[in-house]
Write a protein that holds these residues in place. Structure first.
Motif, mmCIF file in Angstrom:
data_model
loop_
_atom_site.group_PDB
_atom_site.id
_atom_site.type_symbol
_atom_site.label_atom_id
_atom_site.label_comp_id
_atom_site.label_asym_id
_atom_site.label_seq_id
_atom_site.Cartn_x
_atom_site.Cartn_y
_atom_site.Cartn_z
ATOM 1 N N LYS A 1 -5.260 1.080 3.496
ATOM 2 C CA LYS A 1 -4.576 2.185 4.177
ATOM 3 C C LYS A 1 -5.448 2.757 5.279
ATOM 4 O O LYS A 1 -4.976 2.990 6.398
ATOM 5 C CB LYS A 1 -4.230 3.301 3.186
ATOM 6 N N ASN A 2 -6.717 2.999 4.963
ATOM 7 C CA ASN A 2 -7.621 3.578 5.961
ATOM 8 C C ASN A 2 -7.841 2.638 7.139
ATOM 9 O O ASN A 2 -7.894 3.080 8.291
ATOM 10 C CB ASN A 2 -8.959 3.952 5.312
ATOM 11 N N THR B 1 1.639 3.743 -5.492
ATOM 12 C CA THR B 1 1.144 5.098 -5.714
ATOM 13 C C THR B 1 0.576 5.268 -7.119
ATOM 14 O O THR B 1 -0.299 6.088 -7.335
ATOM 15 C CB THR B 1 2.264 6.134 -5.496
ATOM 16 N N SER C 1 -6.340 -0.620 -2.160
ATOM 17 C CA SER C 1 -5.226 -0.002 -1.435
ATOM 18 C C SER C 1 -5.720 1.096 -0.507
ATOM 19 O O SER C 1 -5.246 1.227 0.620
ATOM 20 C CB SER C 1 -4.209 0.574 -2.412
ATOM 21 N N THR C 2 -6.674 1.879 -0.975
ATOM 22 C CA THR C 2 -7.219 2.961 -0.158
ATOM 23 C C THR C 2 -7.928 2.412 1.075
ATOM 24 O O THR C 2 -7.734 2.912 2.188
ATOM 25 C CB THR C 2 -8.194 3.818 -0.986
ATOM 26 N N ASN D 1 -3.473 3.758 -7.464
ATOM 27 C CA ASN D 1 -4.168 4.115 -6.234
ATOM 28 C C ASN D 1 -5.613 3.624 -6.326
ATOM 29 O O ASN D 1 -6.549 4.400 -6.486
ATOM 30 C CB ASN D 1 -4.104 5.626 -6.018
ATOM 31 N N GLU E 1 -9.071 1.247 -5.187
ATOM 32 C CA GLU E 1 -9.966 1.225 -4.029
ATOM 33 C C GLU E 1 -9.476 0.279 -2.934
ATOM 34 O O GLU E 1 -9.569 0.579 -1.748
ATOM 35 C CB GLU E 1 -11.362 0.818 -4.481
ATOM 36 N N VAL F 1 0.810 -1.217 0.000
ATOM 37 C CA VAL F 1 0.000 0.000 0.000
ATOM 38 C C VAL F 1 0.843 1.266 0.000
ATOM 39 O O VAL F 1 0.386 2.307 -0.471
ATOM 40 C CB VAL F 1 -1.034 0.040 1.152
#
Length: 102
Positions: free
Chosen positions: A47-48, A36, A43-44, A39, A41, A32
């Motif tokens: 990360k969250n 870059t 990975s997002t 980017n 969904e 993650v």
């Protein structure tokens, strides 16, 4: 769900399971943080999820950094460093700095 499962395996009774969970978490963090260009969904969301659990993950990894098995300790320190980088923790906890220096 994946992060939650790995988090719970960090405290498993078997050292091999603890080491594998720690390494798997490290691989996810690496993916993650280096993804870059794509980017996407997934990975997002990862990360969250990690950011929402960062303090409890760091706490578990600090405990694993004192594990009886060297493979678990090594993986924990590596993963803790990756987690600090993802968290942009410019003021790393003194305990973490000590671990990174070992």
């Amino acid at each position: 769900l994946l992060i939650s499962a790995l988090h719970s395996r960090l405290s498993d009774r078997l050292p091999a399971v603890r080491a594998r969970a720690t390494l798997s978490l490290s691989e996810i963090l690496t993916h993650v943080t280096t993804d870059t260009e794509n980017n996407n969904e997934v990975s997002t969301v990862l990360k969250n999820t990690i950011r929402s659990r960062v303090q409890s993950l760091k706490s578990a990894l600090r405990r694993r950094a004192s594990d009886e098995k060297a493979t678990v300790r090594r993986a924990a320190v590596t993963t803790l460093l990756s987690l600090s980088l993802l968290d942009n923790d410019s003021e790393a906890d003194k305990r973490d700095v000590y671990l990174f220096g070992e």
